[in-house]
Motif scaffolding. Structure first.
Motif, short mmCIF file in Angstrom:
data_model
loop_
_atom_site.label_atom_id
_atom_site.label_comp_id
_atom_site.label_asym_id
_atom_site.label_seq_id
_atom_site.Cartn_x
_atom_site.Cartn_y
_atom_site.Cartn_z
N THR A 239 11.03 4.11 8.57
CA THR A 239 9.59 3.88 8.76
C THR A 239 8.75 5.01 8.17
O THR A 239 7.74 4.77 7.51
N TYR A 240 9.19 6.28 8.40
CA TYR A 240 8.33 7.41 8.05
C TYR A 240 8.75 8.16 6.79
O TYR A 240 8.01 9.03 6.33
N ARG A 246 3.40 4.78 1.34
CA ARG A 246 2.57 3.91 2.17
C ARG A 246 1.09 4.25 2.00
O ARG A 246 0.24 3.36 1.89
N LEU A 250 -1.82 1.82 0.65
CA LEU A 250 -3.03 1.52 1.42
C LEU A 250 -4.29 1.87 0.64
O LEU A 250 -5.31 1.15 0.72
N GLN A 280 -5.79 2.82 9.07
CA GLN A 280 -4.40 2.96 8.68
C GLN A 280 -4.18 4.20 7.81
O GLN A 280 -3.21 4.95 7.99
N TRP A 284 -1.70 7.41 8.74
CA TRP A 284 -0.57 7.81 7.90
C TRP A 284 -0.80 9.17 7.25
O TRP A 284 0.15 9.89 6.95
#
Length: 434
Positions: A239-240, A246, A250, A280, A284
């Motif tokens: 996920t990270y 990510r 975005l 978001q 992040w």
């Protein structure tokens, strides 16, 4: 030189500071004007420091409590001299150090009412009367020139625009457009106001360094526990681990959404989508910042104490920060030549501490003529006499504002004076052995 003007709408959050720093580096901006920072004066220097030591800022905190206008520039590339400052204007003279570009630039953040903006229009007219060279006005006037310029707000009456239109006619300036040479309007990104870039040179975007995951070693006695933990952290890692990718994705989505919103300003779905994407990106970005902090600690542990390129890079960076590059003398003149800086330090401390007196006090006859110094002691008396002479500091003459006692105590904190000197003289010869 690349100039930026942006209403950032608050600069207290780390997320916005990071986005702004990335924006400056990505677009290679040399001079920037920020408006509506909402930063208290006691926090301003801490936030400005996060942009790097190469940036210098001037503000209008003396006239506005929350620092309505910040002007920053890279001292290695741009020379900026503030000419006039108040709560709505910072007027500067700007010189590009790498080219012949020179201009007056006025950074404006207008107030929110018609009456409060009227002093601004008069100030611009006064500035116009003092210059006959190129002039650039950037900022947020909190006003519009035409009724159709208003988006998502209350209707505007003609009387509200009249003062602004008349001021532009009086000072003989025109509005920069999308097609103007060297003018680029960027997406709003982390603000609801679009930044504008004024380009005087062509820039090329540099590629980002790839992300590297640094792994450690496991002690044999806890290998089994780490294996169990691995099963639970594998999904977390997936996920990270790609946080930077990510964030980039975005931002691409946000750019597409903002471009679509620019075509359809009243699309509620696009407005909600833009808000969600901004939240978001903020989340992040905070996660990515924590990852980078852990990575920096691991890098220092691995390479910090080695005789490596990384070590010497850190050493050079620290030496650069500790270097005195310029000072101002008593005449408020800026000195950058190392020889002049060294000379100024010598003059300052010479005036502060003074010079040694040519004749010891008391070694003068009744007519004020110097008496030859007494002969130096020899034999067993030499140790005591020499020690006494060493602990009695020579008198100084110089700055009259500093007392002789203060100079002695600063230079010789363990010196003996007065009755203590008489006590030392009365001690038998050879009684002091250490």
């Amino acid at each position: 030189m690349i100039i930026c003007s942006w209403n950032i709408r608050g600069l207290n959050q780390y997320y916005k500071i990071k986005e702004l720093d990335s924006f400056l580096k990505k677009n290679k901006i040399d001079l920037v004007g920020y408006y509506e920072t909402r930063v208290k004066v006691n926090k301003a220097s801490k936030i400005q420091w996060k942009f790097g030591h190469e940036w210098v800022f001037i503000t209008n905190y003396n006239y506005a409590e929350n620092g309505r206008i910040w002007v920053g520039w890279k001292t290695a590339k741009v020379d900026v001299q503030a000419v006039y400052t108040n709560e709505q204007v910072i007027h500067c003279q700007v010189q590009d150090k790498n080219t012949t570009f020179s201009s007056y630039i006025t950074f404006v953040y207008g107030k929110h009412t018609v009456a409060d903006r009227r002093p601004l229009w008069e100030q611009l007219r006064e500035i116009k009367g003092t210059i006959n060279t190129p002039w650039l006005i950037l900022g947020d006037f909190n006003n519009i020139l035409h009724v159709e310029d208003r988006l998502n707000g209350a209707p505007v009456h003609h009387i509200e625009m009249q003062d602004f239109q008349q001021c532009l006619d009086d000072i003989e300036v025109g509005q920069l457009t999308y097609t103007a040479i060297g003018t680029v309007y960027m997406p709003p990104e982390c603000s609801d106001h679009a930044p504008i870039l004024i380009n005087t040179k062509v820039h090329r975007a540099a590629g980002k360094r790839p992300y590297r995951l640094l792994t450690g070693y496991a002690i044999f006695s806890i290998v089994r526990k780490l294996k169990i933990l691995e099963e639970h952290t594998r999904e977390l890692h997936k996920t990270y681990s790609a946080a930077e990718m990510r964030i980039q994705g975005l931002k691409e989505q946000l750019k597409i959404t903002q471009e679509a919103l620019n075509e359809d300003h009243f699309n509620q779905h696009l407005i909600e989508e833009e808000k969600a994407l901004l939240l978001q990106i903020e989340m992040w970005d905070n996660i990515h910042e924590k990852i980078l902090r852990q990575k920096s600690r691991a890098t220092w542990i691995h390479s910090g104490d080695k005789n490596s390129k990384y070590f010497f890079a850190q050493l050079k960076s620290r030496q650069s920060r500790n270097t005195v590059k310029c000072i101002f003398n008593e005449q408020n003149q800026k000195l950058t030549d190392p020889a002049l800086i060294q000379q100024e330090f010598q003059i300052f401390f010479l005036n502060l501490l003074g010079q040694a007196a040519p004749v010891m006090p008391g070694n003068m006859d009744e007519d004020g003529m110097p008496i030859q110094n007494p002969p130096v002691a020899v034999g067993e008396e030499a140790a005591g006499a020499g020690y006494a002479a060493a602990i009695q500091p020579p008198p100084l003459i110089g700055n009259s504002s500093v007392s002789m006692e203060a100079v002695r105590l600063r230079l010789f904190p363990y010196s003996l004076t007065g009755e203590a000197t008489a006590w030392l003289d009365d001690l038998p010869s050879g009684s002091i052995t250490t």
